[in-house]
Write a protein that holds these residues in place. Structure first.
Motif, PDB file in Angstrom:
ATOM      1  N   ARG A  11      -1.039 -11.359 -14.255  1.00 30.70           N
ATOM      2  CA  ARG A  11      -1.524 -10.104 -14.759  1.00 30.70           C
ATOM      3  C   ARG A  11      -0.387  -9.829 -15.805  1.00 30.70           C
ATOM      4  O   ARG A  11       0.579 -10.646 -15.996  1.00 30.70           O
ATOM      5  N   ASN A  12      -0.697  -8.882 -16.900  1.00 30.06           N
ATOM      6  CA  ASN A  12      -0.030  -8.602 -18.017  1.00 30.06           C
ATOM      7  C   ASN A  12       1.569  -8.448 -17.572  1.00 30.06           C
ATOM      8  O   ASN A  12       2.603  -8.719 -18.169  1.00 30.06           O
ATOM      9  N   GLU A  13       1.488  -7.536 -16.344  1.00 27.82           N
ATOM     10  CA  GLU A  13       2.874  -7.039 -15.854  1.00 27.82           C
ATOM     11  C   GLU A  13       3.970  -8.304 -15.473  1.00 27.82           C
ATOM     12  O   GLU A  13       4.991  -8.172 -15.075  1.00 27.82           O
ATOM     13  N   LEU A  14       3.204  -9.548 -15.171  1.00 29.81           N
ATOM     14  CA  LEU A  14       4.032 -10.669 -14.501  1.00 29.81           C
ATOM     15  C   LEU A  14       4.349 -11.744 -15.849  1.00 29.81           C
ATOM     16  O   LEU A  14       4.818 -12.729 -15.399  1.00 29.81           O
ATOM     17  N   PHE A 246      -2.242  -4.084  -9.304  1.00 30.42           N
ATOM     18  CA  PHE A 246      -1.532  -2.688  -9.995  1.00 30.42           C
ATOM     19  C   PHE A 246      -0.464  -2.444  -8.770  1.00 30.42           C
ATOM     20  O   PHE A 246      -0.571  -3.103  -7.537  1.00 30.42           O
ATOM     21  N   ASN A 247       0.353  -1.255  -8.995  1.00 34.15           N
ATOM     22  CA  ASN A 247       1.327  -1.021  -7.994  1.00 34.15           C
ATOM     23  C   ASN A 247       2.312  -2.148  -7.748  1.00 34.15           C
ATOM     24  O   ASN A 247       2.628  -2.472  -6.668  1.00 34.15           O
ATOM     25  N   PHE A 248       2.678  -2.800  -8.544  1.00 32.21           N
ATOM     26  CA  PHE A 248       3.487  -4.064  -8.672  1.00 32.21           C
ATOM     27  C   PHE A 248       4.784  -3.596  -8.046  1.00 32.21           C
ATOM     28  O   PHE A 248       5.577  -2.636  -8.685  1.00 32.21           O
ATOM     29  N   PRO A 249       5.349  -4.272  -7.087  1.00 27.36           N
ATOM     30  CA  PRO A 249       6.500  -4.078  -6.384  1.00 27.36           C
ATOM     31  C   PRO A 249       7.461  -5.060  -7.318  1.00 27.36           C
ATOM     32  O   PRO A 249       7.380  -5.854  -8.162  1.00 27.36           O
ATOM     33  N   ALA A 250       8.782  -5.112  -6.926  1.00 25.83           N
ATOM     34  CA  ALA A 250       9.834  -5.800  -7.497  1.00 25.83           C
ATOM     35  C   ALA A 250       9.423  -7.342  -7.458  1.00 25.83           C
ATOM     36  O   ALA A 250       8.735  -7.707  -6.266  1.00 25.83           O
ATOM     37  N   LEU A 251       9.848  -8.490  -8.499  1.00 23.04           N
ATOM     38  CA  LEU A 251       9.572  -9.877  -8.122  1.00 23.04           C
ATOM     39  C   LEU A 251       9.893 -10.201  -6.947  1.00 23.04           C
ATOM     40  O   LEU A 251       9.359 -11.157  -6.163  1.00 23.04           O
ATOM     41  N   SER A 252      11.067  -9.770  -6.336  1.00 21.89           N
ATOM     42  CA  SER A 252      11.499 -10.373  -5.205  1.00 21.89           C
ATOM     43  C   SER A 252      10.478 -10.251  -3.959  1.00 21.89           C
ATOM     44  O   SER A 252      10.521 -11.225  -3.372  1.00 21.89           O
TER      45      SER A 252
END
Length: 269
Positions: A11-14, A246-252
């Protein structure tokens, strides 16, 4: 793709994390429709992502169950796109999303004998044009119009008669089992192992005790991980992707969920 491959929806957020190679995945999955219209810098970005990860594609608008004619202009674009980026998998949804124009939702195909034959003819046409197997996902649905067959029988007949493959979405099985009152393990066990190309898991929202909604916007529930474990037990380990829209958490945290899939896979290697 190796059976124990782990994926994440791109996704764009990633994008920044994907460019940096910070996602603990073997492959990333994208919707061709989100990339085909663009030229220049955006596609250059995707090419850089492809240096770090294998790419797969999961479409949104093929509308395999529709009464509308197949959109061969769109299929031409898809064929060119997957060739350009060396995308080995093109998957879609066993549903429809058009009727004299786009409906912008994935709607359930009636579970009838006529629908089986309608769908398999269209699948064969798509496979012939793209010169590759089509992989179709079992979808979540909230109403079943005039069913003659069970969901499982419908899917199995389509797989057998069309020679396509299955994208097994375990969360969709779980959500549907609650909403339509069936045993999810019986459903999983009834699928043909040889047809499973890869799989999805995702989070969902529990609106009521008897109404779950497939959202891709939350952490994967323990019950879904348990059902994934059972799917591996029945069918062997297969490539599996985590969907988050959506509602993306921290990458970890996302990487932690990916690692949970790895842990489950290792139980069955």
């Amino acid at each position: 793709m190796k059976p124990n491959s782990i994926g994440l929806g791109l996704r764009n957020e990633l994008l920044d994390a994907a460019l940096a190679g910070d996602i603990d995945a073997d492959f990333l999955e994208l919707a061709p429709e989100n990339w085909i219209p663009f030229k220049g810098r955006r596609l250059e970005t995707l090419a850089k992502v492809a240096e770090n990860y294998r790419l797969t594609s999961h479409g949104l608008s093929l509308s395999i169950g529709s009464q509308d004619p197949l959109d061969y202009a769109f299929l031409k674009d898809v064929k060119q796109f997957v060739s350009q980026f060396n995308v080995e998998i093109y998957s879609e949804h066993l549903s429809y999303c058009s009727h004299k124009g786009q409906l912008y939702d994935l709607l359930p195909i009636p579970f009838t004998a006529d629908a089986v034959f309608h769908v398999i003819d269209r699948i064969k046409d798509v496979q012939h044009y793209l010169e590759r197997s089509l992989i179709l996902e079992n979808v979540s649905y909230y109403a079943s119009p005039a069913p003659e067959l069970s969901e499982l029988d419908f899917i199995c007949q389509v797989l057998k008669r069309s020679n396509c493959k299955l994208l097994l979405d375990v969360n969709n099985v779980f959500v549907n089992s609650v909403n339509h009152h069936y045993n999810p393990r019986d459903f999983i066990a009834g699928l043909p192992s040889e047809k499973i190309a890869y799989g999805h898991i995702a989070g969902h929202h529990e609106e009521f005790d008897d109404l779950y909604v497939d959202t891709h916007g939350a952490k994967v529930k323990d019950e879904v991980y348990e059902l994934l474990d059972y799917a591996y037990k029945c069918h062997g380990v297969y490539p599996t992707l985590l969907e988050r829209d959506f509602n993306f958490p921290a990458l970890s945290e996302l990487n932690g969920e990916l690692n949970q899939i790895r842990v489950i896979q290792k139980r069955h290697e």
